[in-house]
Enzyme design. Structure first.
Site, short mmCIF file in Angstrom:
data_model
loop_
_atom_site.label_atom_id
_atom_site.label_comp_id
_atom_site.label_asym_id
_atom_site.label_seq_id
_atom_site.Cartn_x
_atom_site.Cartn_y
_atom_site.Cartn_z
N CYS A 26 60.23 -46.61 6.42
CA CYS A 26 60.05 -47.01 7.82
C CYS A 26 58.58 -46.80 8.20
O CYS A 26 58.07 -45.68 8.12
CB CYS A 26 60.95 -46.17 8.72
SG CYS A 26 60.57 -46.34 10.48
N LYS A 56 74.19 -44.63 11.09
CA LYS A 56 73.57 -43.32 11.24
C LYS A 56 74.67 -42.29 11.51
O LYS A 56 75.67 -42.61 12.15
CB LYS A 56 72.55 -43.33 12.37
CG LYS A 56 71.33 -44.18 12.03
CD LYS A 56 70.24 -44.01 13.07
CE LYS A 56 68.98 -44.69 12.63
NZ LYS A 56 68.90 -46.09 12.97
N SER A 82 56.72 -43.49 17.89
CA SER A 82 55.62 -42.93 17.09
C SER A 82 54.35 -42.70 17.89
O SER A 82 53.68 -41.67 17.73
CB SER A 82 55.34 -43.82 15.87
OG SER A 82 54.99 -45.13 16.26
#
Length: 137
Positions: A26, A56, A82
């Site tokens: 990722c 998940k 991020s």
């Protein structure tokens, strides 16, 4: 990497838990991972599969609304996205490694800040197109 912890000083200094994809590809997780390493911030690692590899785990989707990656937990506070993670790491660990980008109130030239914002927007567009190609061909 399958290491569960990365510490540069002592194990007692670990305040960050980094949730990343288990495959290690990722790009958003990689960006945060590189920042943690560059700044030499001690951290624990918990891996979570991307949707491409199955659902998940429930413990993660209960912890993080929508199950988005990457995530860091600093002193009990969860941070997603991020860009936001990097800002928080810079603010929380100012004496660790180099600053990753200038803040709006820094003495950095305005054109540098605008260029950085442009590149981050471009990165987001490219990643979005790439994910669309990979997951929804």
């Amino acid at each position: 990497s399958t290491a569960g912890k990365r510490h540069f000083i002592t194990e007692n200094d670990v305040r960050v838990t980094f949730y990343r994809d288990s495959a290690g590809w990722c790009p958003y997780c990689q960006k945060v991972w590189l920042v943690l390493e560059e700044k030499r911030i001690p951290y624990k690692v918990k891996t979570v599969p991307l949707n491409a590899y199955g659902d998940k785990p429930a413990w993660f989707t209960r912890l993080v609304d929508g199950g988005k990656l990457p995530v860091i937990e600093i002193d009990g506070m969860l941070v997603t996205e991020s860009f936001e993670i990097i800002k928080i790491l810079d603010k929380t660990f100012p004496d660790y490694g180099p600053k990753m980008f200038p803040a709006d109130d820094d003495d950095a030239p305005k054109n540098l800040i605008e260029r950085m914002k442009y590149l981050l927007r471009l990165e987001k567009e490219l990643q979005s197109a790439w994910f669309s190609l990979v997951f929804y061909p």
